[in-house]
Design a protein around this motif. Structure first.
Motif, short mmCIF file in Angstrom:
data_model
loop_
_atom_site.label_atom_id
_atom_site.label_comp_id
_atom_site.label_asym_id
_atom_site.label_seq_id
_atom_site.Cartn_x
_atom_site.Cartn_y
_atom_site.Cartn_z
N ARG A 174 22.75 4.88 1.03
CA ARG A 174 22.54 4.62 -0.39
C ARG A 174 22.69 5.90 -1.22
O ARG A 174 23.35 5.94 -2.23
N GLU A 175 22.05 6.97 -0.72
CA GLU A 175 22.11 8.23 -1.45
C GLU A 175 22.69 9.32 -0.57
O GLU A 175 22.29 9.47 0.58
N GLY A 184 26.33 8.82 -4.97
CA GLY A 184 26.34 7.56 -4.24
C GLY A 184 27.73 6.97 -4.23
O GLY A 184 28.70 7.65 -4.61
N LYS A 185 27.84 5.67 -3.86
CA LYS A 185 29.19 5.14 -3.67
C LYS A 185 29.98 4.97 -4.97
O LYS A 185 31.21 4.83 -4.94
N ALA A 214 29.12 7.21 1.80
CA ALA A 214 28.40 6.56 0.70
C ALA A 214 28.35 5.04 0.89
O ALA A 214 27.42 4.38 0.43
#
Ligand code: KIV
Ligand code: ZN
Length: 507
Positions: free
Chosen positions: A367-368, A328-329, A363
């Motif tokens: 979200r994923e 993720g981010k 990202a």
């Protein structure tokens, strides 16, 4: 344990599938992956059929060291000489000679007698044998050929020097019992059959190519001709991944082995799908997106308790990455690099930096980030490493009451940026028109498809297009969360391939 040799014909019979359109570079990339996969023989092409095929066979022959490189030739002196010319630099070169054998082909197509065909087969194998010790012969349409005539041909070509004799079910007509009986009868009726490897080559017109091939190896055939993802002429050829995994998984039934590194199967499948533009159906055995997915509650419950309840193979054995972690981010460069390595990608320097930036951008929107997203990002990065023109900027305006308008800016081969704008019937058409005003090469768009990589509104969209220019088809792919941008990238990818092919032709 007895070995079955895997003869991969993705680059020859596979490429005969309508619309495959692989460039020399694509073919080299696939050949290198086939070598990693551990195939025994790579049929690299049919050198007399086109300049492109000649180049591809020659390029592959020079680079591949661990697999036999085979060139196809019909039973004609020029074709055999050309095949040798193309393949002679290979470490282990093979010439594969073929000639129709069935009365149907002799009567309606070749208009030659059985005696004439027998003589030509013998002479052409002898001609190929002067070039290399490794000669294969295929009596085409063998499954619709008179048995006693097949025995006669096989005996003659083995005497003339063939070291592999292949039994093609050219039109996919055979059924397993009958095809198996043909193989058994060949062993019992061709006196010198012990001097050659018996090979099988099945087409999938009745959906029986894999079943027929497996029955043949049960009866003693020791080479199987097949393609990645089962691509090929008409309904395709026997699928390599299905044959190899059947032999491995049902070792108790076949008591045989292959030299294939099965963990390279998934990667090979994705590469062939990417470069040919042929999407793998979700329910395709072994490598389809649903092949290891469990939807029903009872099945999910079983797999959680013990995978063996509903899984006969471990997805890891075919190289499907097992993702323990979702990126993720907040994921950093290390986690991204590790995941790339797990997926089989080794990016360094600028390529890694670009891919990491693209990952961070994605990202932020999603979200994923899944493995399929990462694969798509990396492939996008790899596509842009050898561009003639690069898409630098794109702006589109459209709506139900406005005329679709696009502005694009490209970086040209001289490093300078050029911008232009155009109107179109829709936003994609406007973008393509604007690009055409800068990159002036005539072509026709023949196919355009969009699909999303994963579920959800924030998914990456992948666009596949084909364009035609001077009778040659070029495939282009692009990926982005914005499908207009993905469409522009796909068009640039196809145009860059066209320009590279033109440059190579001129050189
Ligand atoms: O299907 C076929 O008969 C072939 C031959 C050239 C082996 O592809
Ligand atoms: Zn074939």
């Amino acid at each position: 344990m007895d070995k079955v040799l895997i003869f991969d014909t993705t680059l020859r019979d596979g490429e005969q599938a309508a619309g495959a359109g692989l460039s020399v570079q694509d073919k080299l990339q696939i050949a290198q992956q086939l070598e990693k996969l551990g195939v025994d023989v790579i049929e690299a092409g049919f050198p007399l059929s086109s300049l492109g095929d000649f180049d591809a066979v020659q390029t592959i022959a020079e680079r591949i060291k661990n697999s036999v490189v085979c060139a196809l030739a019909h039973a004609n002196p020029d074709a055999i000489d050309k095949a040798w010319e193309a393949v002679k630099k290979a470490k282990c070169p093979r010439i594969h000679v073929f000639l129709s054998a069935s009365d149907i082909h002799l009567l309606y197509q070749l208009k030659k007698s059985r005696d004439e065909i027998l003589q030509i087969s013998r002479d052409m194998v002898a001609r190929a044998k002067k070039y290399t010790g490794d000669v294969e012969f295929s009596p085409m349409d063998a499954t619709r050929t008179d048995r006693s005539y097949i025995y006669q041909i096989l005996e003659a070509v083995i005497k003339a020097g063939a070291t592999t004799v292949n039994i093609p079910d050219t039109v996919g007509y055979a059924v397993p019992q009958e095809y198996g009986d043909l193989i058994t009868d060949i062993f019992n009726n061709v006196p010198n059959i012990d001097k050659a490897v018996v090979s099988v080559h099945c087409h999938n017109d009745l959906g029986l190519a894999v079943a027929n091939s497996l029955e043949a190896i049960r009866r003693g055939a020791r080479q199987v001709e097949c393609t990645i993802n089962g691509i090929g002429e008409r309904a395709g050829n026997a699928s390599m991944e299905e044959i190899v995994m059947a032999i491995k998984t049902r070792n108790d039934a076949y008591c045989l082995d292959t030299n294939i590194d099965t963990t390279q199967i998934y990667k090979s499948s994705r590469l062939v799908s990417e470069l040919t533009g042929f999407i793998v159906q979700p329910n395709k055995a072994i490598i389809g997106a649903n092949a290891f997915r469990h939807q029903s509650g009872i099945h999910q419950d079983g797999v959680i308790k013990k995978a063996i309840t509903y899984e006969i193979m471990d997805p890891k054995t075919v190289g499907i990455p097992a993702s323990s972690l979702v990126l993720g981010k907040l994921s950093g460069r290390h986690a991204f690099k590790d995941r790339l390595a797990e997926l089989g990608f080794m990016l360094e320097g600028d390529s890694f930096n670009h891919a990491f930036l693209a990952f961070k951008e994605l990202a932020d929107k999603k979200r994923e980030v899944t493995d399929r997203d990462i694969e798509s990002l990396v492939k996008e990065e790899l596509r842009t490493t050898s561009e003639v023109y690069h898409l630098d900027h794109i702006e589109v305006s459209c709506g139900d009451h406005s005329i679709p308008t696009a502005t694009v800016r490209l970086i040209g081969p001289d490093g300078k940026s050029v911008a232009d704008a155009a109107l179109g019937t829709g936003p994609v058409d406007a973008v393509y028109e604007a690009i055409n005003r800068i990159v002036r090469v005539s072509n026709k768009l023949t196919e355009f498809t969009v699909k999303s990589v994963t579920e959800g509104i924030d998914a990456i969209g992948e666009v596949l297009i084909r364009i035609e220019s001077d009778g040659v088809t070029y495939t282009g792919r692009g990926a982005d969360t914005d499908i207009i941008v993905a469409s522009a990238k796909a068009y640039m990818n196809a145009l860059n391939r066209l320009l590279a092919a033109e440059k190579a032709r001129k050189e």
